[in-house]
Design a protein around this motif. Structure first.
Motif, PDB file in Angstrom:
ATOM      1  N   GLY A  51       1.138  -1.191   0.340  1.00  0.00           N
ATOM      2  CA  GLY A  51      -0.515  -0.325  -0.362  1.00  0.00           C
ATOM      3  C   GLY A  51       0.947   1.269  -0.207  1.00  0.00           C
ATOM      4  O   GLY A  51       0.495   2.519   0.091  1.00  0.00           O
ATOM      5  N   ALA A  52       2.006   1.161   0.604  1.00  0.00           N
ATOM      6  CA  ALA A  52       2.799   2.070   1.068  1.00  0.00           C
ATOM      7  C   ALA A  52       3.084   3.055  -0.909  1.00  0.00           C
ATOM      8  O   ALA A  52       4.453   3.807  -1.121  1.00  0.00           O
ATOM      9  CB  ALA A  52       3.798   1.976   2.042  1.00  0.00           C
ATOM     10  N   THR A  53       3.772   1.695  -1.323  1.00  0.00           N
ATOM     11  CA  THR A  53       4.655   2.192  -2.506  1.00  0.00           C
ATOM     12  C   THR A  53       3.673   2.663  -3.611  1.00  0.00           C
ATOM     13  O   THR A  53       3.755   3.104  -4.502  1.00  0.00           O
ATOM     14  CB  THR A  53       5.237   0.490  -2.900  1.00  0.00           C
ATOM     15  N   GLN A  54       1.853   1.701  -3.726  1.00  0.00           N
ATOM     16  CA  GLN A  54       1.906   1.926  -4.307  1.00  0.00           C
ATOM     17  C   GLN A  54       0.340   3.935  -3.911  1.00  0.00           C
ATOM     18  O   GLN A  54       1.247   4.640  -5.195  1.00  0.00           O
ATOM     19  CB  GLN A  54      -0.094   1.403  -4.257  1.00  0.00           C
ATOM     20  N   GLN A 141       7.656  -3.076  -7.615  1.00  0.00           N
ATOM     21  CA  GLN A 141       7.869  -2.761  -6.113  1.00  0.00           C
ATOM     22  C   GLN A 141       6.535  -3.368  -5.461  1.00  0.00           C
ATOM     23  O   GLN A 141       6.425  -4.070  -4.779  1.00  0.00           O
ATOM     24  CB  GLN A 141       8.440  -1.681  -5.503  1.00  0.00           C
ATOM     25  N   HIS A 142       5.785  -2.323  -5.797  1.00  0.00           N
ATOM     26  CA  HIS A 142       3.991  -2.298  -5.195  1.00  0.00           C
ATOM     27  C   HIS A 142       3.726  -4.008  -6.134  1.00  0.00           C
ATOM     28  O   HIS A 142       3.092  -4.582  -5.358  1.00  0.00           O
ATOM     29  CB  HIS A 142       3.252  -1.650  -5.413  1.00  0.00           C
ATOM     30  N   HIS A 143       3.447  -4.297  -6.948  1.00  0.00           N
ATOM     31  CA  HIS A 143       3.899  -5.457  -8.137  1.00  0.00           C
ATOM     32  C   HIS A 143       4.009  -6.858  -6.667  1.00  0.00           C
ATOM     33  O   HIS A 143       3.640  -7.851  -7.007  1.00  0.00           O
ATOM     34  CB  HIS A 143       3.600  -5.867  -9.458  1.00  0.00           C
ATOM     35  N   ALA A 189      11.514  -6.287  -1.140  1.00  0.00           N
ATOM     36  CA  ALA A 189      12.429  -5.232   0.065  1.00  0.00           C
ATOM     37  C   ALA A 189      13.563  -4.867  -0.848  1.00  0.00           C
ATOM     38  O   ALA A 189      14.282  -3.942  -1.375  1.00  0.00           O
ATOM     39  CB  ALA A 189      12.493  -5.502   0.745  1.00  0.00           C
ATOM     40  N   LEU A 190      13.857  -5.546  -1.939  1.00  0.00           N
ATOM     41  CA  LEU A 190      15.581  -5.275  -2.819  1.00  0.00           C
ATOM     42  C   LEU A 190      15.074  -4.877  -4.065  1.00  0.00           C
ATOM     43  O   LEU A 190      16.280  -4.364  -4.137  1.00  0.00           O
ATOM     44  CB  LEU A 190      15.981  -6.952  -2.755  1.00  0.00           C
ATOM     45  N   HIS A 191      13.719  -4.525  -4.179  1.00  0.00           N
ATOM     46  CA  HIS A 191      13.742  -3.195  -5.658  1.00  0.00           C
ATOM     47  C   HIS A 191      14.176  -4.073  -6.766  1.00  0.00           C
ATOM     48  O   HIS A 191      14.335  -3.672  -8.234  1.00  0.00           O
ATOM     49  CB  HIS A 191      13.992  -2.254  -5.746  1.00  0.00           C
ATOM     50  N   ILE A 192      13.698  -5.669  -6.794  1.00  0.00           N
ATOM     51  CA  ILE A 192      14.013  -6.349  -7.544  1.00  0.00           C
ATOM     52  C   ILE A 192      12.496  -6.813  -8.332  1.00  0.00           C
ATOM     53  O   ILE A 192      11.721  -7.252  -7.895  1.00  0.00           O
ATOM     54  CB  ILE A 192      14.776  -7.482  -7.004  1.00  0.00           C
TER      55      ILE A 192
END
Length: 192
Positions: A51-54, A141-143, A189-192
């Motif tokens: 939710g935060a990344t969205q 990242q949200h996905h 978390a690692l943005h992968i």
């Protein structure tokens, strides 16, 4: 327990004591229950992160739109200076020789102003592109967070079905899907 040896406990405590004494305590049930609690907690944290990344992605996309609008305004301003420069050029060409330096000075001034405006407009467009890229990164990242949360939810559902049906293969599916959900969460978390 009180100082005088009097002990009061609730019905739940009584059932747990009875299960332990009679040997009905199922260790695999306890493991599944513990696994479910841990996965539900981790899934809640991952859901929050999703939710935060969205929200961040939306904010970044909004910032990109603002910068695009500001750049458009600058290009409109640039165009108005170009129009004024063209009119000054026409006036210069049509005016008597003694007035030509006045219109040439205006043309030169408009050219300098256009150069300054173009620098600002290009910077705003670059900022808009940067905000768009940051938004796209956050959406990706949200996905990942959403995929992780979904797989962890499936793992919890498998745990419930495994407890009800006592099927060992469902316990395996539960552990595997829980592991996959955790791995996808780590990727997020690692943005992968």
């Amino acid at each position: 327990m009180s100082d005088h040896g009097f002990h009061v406990h609730g019905p739940h405590d009584h059932e747990l004591e009875h299960a332990q004494m009679s040997g009905h305590g199922d260790n695999s049930t306890n493991k599944i229950a513990l696994f479910t609690a841990v996965v539900a907690t981790v899934g809640s944290v991952f859901g929050y992160m999703g939710g935060a990344t969205q929200a961040d992605a939306g904010m970044f996309k909004n910032n990109a739109a603002i910068k695009k609008t500001e750049a458009s305004n600058q290009w409109n301003y640039f165009q108005s200076k170009s129009t004024k420069q063209s009119l000054a050029e026409l006036a210069r060409d049509l005016s008597p020789n003694d007035k030509k330096p006045l219109y040439q000075a205006k043309m030169d001034r408009y050219e300098k102003e256009k150069t300054d405006i173009k620098v600002v407009a290009d910077k705003l467009e670059a900022d808009a592109t940067d905000w768009d890229q940051r938004s796209d990164t956050k959406i990706h990242q949200h996905h990942r967070w959403a995929q992780s949360t979904t797989v962890l939810s499936v793992s919890i559902a498998m745990a419930a079905i495994a407890l009800l049906t006592k099927k060992k293969w469902l316990v395996t599916v539960m552990y595997v899907s829980g592991g996959i959900g955790l791995v996808v969460g780590v990727l997020a978390a690692l943005h992968i």
